[in-house]
Motif scaffolding. Structure first.
Motif, short mmCIF file in Angstrom:
data_model
loop_
_atom_site.label_atom_id
_atom_site.label_comp_id
_atom_site.label_asym_id
_atom_site.label_seq_id
_atom_site.Cartn_x
_atom_site.Cartn_y
_atom_site.Cartn_z
N ALA A 34 0.84 -1.19 0.00
CA ALA A 34 0.00 0.00 0.00
C ALA A 34 0.88 1.24 0.00
N TRP A 35 0.30 2.30 -0.49
CA TRP A 35 0.94 3.62 -0.42
C TRP A 35 0.08 4.50 0.47
N PHE A 36 0.74 5.21 1.33
CA PHE A 36 0.12 6.22 2.16
C PHE A 36 0.83 7.55 1.89
N ARG A 37 0.21 8.62 2.30
CA ARG A 37 0.86 9.92 2.19
C ARG A 37 0.51 10.76 3.40
N GLN A 38 1.41 11.69 3.68
CA GLN A 38 1.19 12.59 4.80
C GLN A 38 1.63 13.99 4.39
N ALA A 39 0.67 14.88 4.37
CA ALA A 39 0.94 16.29 4.08
C ALA A 39 1.20 17.01 5.40
N PRO A 40 1.85 18.17 5.32
CA PRO A 40 2.12 18.92 6.54
C PRO A 40 0.86 19.16 7.35
N VAL A 41 0.95 18.98 8.62
CA VAL A 41 -0.12 19.17 9.62
C VAL A 41 -1.36 18.35 9.32
N LYS A 42 -1.21 17.28 8.56
CA LYS A 42 -2.33 16.39 8.31
C LYS A 42 -1.97 14.97 8.74
N ASP A 43 -2.99 14.16 8.95
CA ASP A 43 -2.76 12.77 9.30
C ASP A 43 -2.32 11.98 8.08
N TYR A 94 4.67 7.19 1.46
CA TYR A 94 5.27 6.02 2.09
C TYR A 94 4.71 4.75 1.46
N CYS A 95 5.57 3.77 1.24
CA CYS A 95 5.06 2.46 0.88
C CYS A 95 5.11 1.56 2.10
N ALA A 96 4.17 0.64 2.15
CA ALA A 96 4.03 -0.26 3.28
C ALA A 96 3.65 -1.64 2.77
N ALA A 97 3.97 -2.66 3.56
CA ALA A 97 3.63 -4.03 3.19
C ALA A 97 2.98 -4.74 4.36
N GLY A 98 2.03 -5.61 4.04
CA GLY A 98 1.34 -6.34 5.08
C GLY A 98 0.73 -7.62 4.54
N PRO A 99 0.25 -8.47 5.44
CA PRO A 99 -0.27 -9.77 5.02
C PRO A 99 -1.65 -9.72 4.39
N GLN A 100 -2.39 -8.64 4.59
CA GLN A 100 -3.75 -8.56 4.07
C GLN A 100 -3.85 -7.51 2.99
N GLY A 102 -6.00 -4.66 1.12
CA GLY A 102 -7.15 -3.80 1.21
C GLY A 102 -7.31 -2.91 2.42
N PRO A 103 -6.71 -3.25 3.57
CA PRO A 103 -6.92 -2.37 4.72
C PRO A 103 -6.42 -0.96 4.45
N THR A 104 -7.16 0.02 4.93
CA THR A 104 -6.77 1.40 4.74
C THR A 104 -6.20 2.02 6.00
N TRP A 105 -6.12 1.23 7.05
CA TRP A 105 -5.54 1.71 8.29
C TRP A 105 -4.06 1.36 8.34
N ALA A 106 -3.23 2.32 8.66
CA ALA A 106 -1.79 2.12 8.68
C ALA A 106 -1.38 1.01 9.63
N ILE A 107 -2.14 0.82 10.70
CA ILE A 107 -1.78 -0.18 11.70
C ILE A 107 -1.78 -1.59 11.13
N ASN A 108 -2.44 -1.79 10.01
CA ASN A 108 -2.49 -3.11 9.40
C ASN A 108 -1.24 -3.47 8.61
N TYR A 109 -0.31 -2.54 8.51
CA TYR A 109 0.90 -2.77 7.71
C TYR A 109 2.11 -2.72 8.64
N PRO A 110 2.71 -3.87 8.89
CA PRO A 110 3.85 -3.89 9.83
C PRO A 110 5.17 -3.41 9.24
N TYR A 111 5.25 -3.32 7.93
CA TYR A 111 6.52 -2.95 7.31
C TYR A 111 6.37 -1.65 6.53
N TRP A 112 7.32 -0.76 6.76
CA TRP A 112 7.26 0.57 6.16
C TRP A 112 8.61 0.97 5.62
#
Length: 122
Positions: A34-43, A94-100, A102-112
C-alpha cells in the motif's frame, strides 16, 4: 521485509511522477503493498493498495482515475504511477507491506519504508 521508496520530486500541476517501492529481506509476493501519504499538519492517509499477486487494486477516492498501482514480483518492486497531479497531492509518500490486501488503516501494515517527498506546484 525492508522497503525503500523513491521517485519523488517536483512536478507541475497536471504532470506525472512514478514512485517505486523496492523490497528486500522476505518473499515479496507474500505481501500486499500500500501507499500512504502525509501532508504537513495532516494525518497519514491511505492512497492505494495492491494485492500480493497484483490482480487487485484499490484507491482512495481522491486519487481514483489519476493514480495507478502495479507490481513486479520478480523485481520485488511496486510502482505508483501518478498522473494529472494536483497541488493537494503534495505530501511525503510512504510504501508499506502487510499480510492482508485492502486495509486502509496504517496499523495493518507492519513494514514501512522511508518516505519520498512529492511536491506539486500550481
Amino acid at each position: 521485509v525492508q522497503l525503500q521508496a523513491s521517485g519523488g520530486g517536483l512536478a507541475q500541476a497536471g504532470g506525472s511522477l512514478r514512485l517505486s517501492c523496492v523490497a528486500s529481506g522476505r518473499t515479496f509476493s507474500d505481501y500486499s503493498v500500500a501507499w500512504f501519504r502525509q501532508a504537513p499538519v495532516k494525518d497519514r492517509e491511505f492512497v492505494a493498495g495492491i494485492s500480493s499477486s497484483g490482480a487487485s487494486t484499490v484507491f482512495a477516492d481522491s486519487v481514483k482515475g489519476r493514480f495507478s498501482l502495479s507490481r513486479d514480483n520478480a523485481k520485488t518492486t511496486a510502482y505508483l504511477q501518478m498522473n494529472s497531479l494536483k497541488p493537494e497531492d503534495t505530501a511525503v509518500y510512504y510504501c508499506a507491506a502487510g499480510p492482508q490486501y485492502g486495509p486502509t488503516w496504517a496499523i495493518n501494515y507492519p513494514y514501512w519504508g522511508r518516505g519520498t517527498l512529492v511536491t506539486v506546484s500550481s
